[in-house]
Design a protein around this motif. Structure first.
Motif, PDB file in Angstrom:
ATOM      1  N   ILE A 188       7.448  72.535  56.774  1.00 16.66           N
ATOM      2  CA  ILE A 188       8.767  72.873  56.216  1.00 16.66           C
ATOM      3  C   ILE A 188       8.679  74.152  55.384  1.00 16.66           C
ATOM      4  N   THR A 189       7.616  74.289  54.607  1.00 13.93           N
ATOM      5  CA  THR A 189       7.449  75.486  53.787  1.00 13.93           C
ATOM      6  C   THR A 189       7.290  76.731  54.652  1.00 13.93           C
ATOM      7  N   VAL A 190       6.516  76.633  55.730  1.00 11.89           N
ATOM      8  CA  VAL A 190       6.365  77.772  56.644  1.00 11.89           C
ATOM      9  C   VAL A 190       7.718  78.161  57.242  1.00 11.89           C
ATOM     10  N   VAL A 191       8.491  77.176  57.643  1.00 12.54           N
ATOM     11  CA  VAL A 191       9.817  77.451  58.226  1.00 12.54           C
ATOM     12  C   VAL A 191      10.719  78.120  57.192  1.00 12.54           C
ATOM     13  N   GLN A 192      10.729  77.617  55.961  1.00 18.75           N
ATOM     14  CA  GLN A 192      11.556  78.210  54.909  1.00 18.75           C
ATOM     15  C   GLN A 192      11.145  79.651  54.613  1.00 18.75           C
ATOM     16  N   ILE A 193       9.846  79.884  54.556  1.00 15.60           N
ATOM     17  CA  ILE A 193       9.353  81.238  54.297  1.00 15.60           C
ATOM     18  C   ILE A 193       9.749  82.172  55.440  1.00 15.60           C
TER      19      ILE A 193
END
Length: 168
Positions: A145-150
């Motif tokens: 999720i963090t990779v997608v948000q970034i």
């Protein structure tokens, strides 16, 4: 340090590696937790992939800070940079638990395990195995999720920023 390669900012190149290796590390740790055949085939490769993710994240962040100093500070770029700094703890935890999980299945729960006698009883082993699985799933979901948000914030910074404005 100069973060440019062949005229391109290295951040743009490194991002592609991070976008692949962080979710791959997450996937491998989840597979190792729930699928014994995958666990046996992946073996030490899972923590190695997680280590590659851990090493690549701060390098990519540093290259991003170098790039940010050259493109100017807009609200979208600042938001992307702020979110980008949140990936390192996820990558570190994923590596740590990929290594712990590998050690657990390789040296404690395997039939001829070296440290099997240190954890007596099937209940204790089951509790630890379930706890590891839960932690690994939480880390996998959180890191992806963090990779997608970034990535989404970075794309928004580029495609809705000054780079896409048509000159009049």
């Amino acid at each position: 340090m100069d973060f440019e390669f062949n005229g391109l900012p290295v951040h743009v190149l490194l991002v592609h590696f991070v976008v692949i290796v962080v979710p791959l590390a997450a996937l491998c740790t989840v597979l190792a937790a729930f699928w014994p055949a995958a666990r046996r085939r992946l073996g030490v490769v899972t923590p190695i992939i997680a280590l590659a993710a851990l090493i690549s994240v701060p390098i990519t962040t540093e290259a991003g800070e170098w790039l940010q100093a050259r493109v100017g500070r807009t609200d979208l770029v600042a938001a992307h940079a702020a979110i980008g700094k949140t990936l390192l703890p996820w990558a570190a935890a994923t590596f740590l638990f990929a290594a712990i999980q590998w050690f657990w299945f390789r040296f404690v729960t395997a039939p001829d395990a070296k440290f099997a006698a240190r954890v007596p009883g099937t209940t204790a082993r089951l509790v630890i195995t379930v706890a590891l699985a839960i932690i690994v799933v939480v880390l996998a979901v959180g890191s992806v999720i963090t990779v997608v948000q970034i990535g989404e914030s970075g794309a928004r910074a580029i495609w809705t920023g000054s780079f896409t404005q048509n000159p009049k």
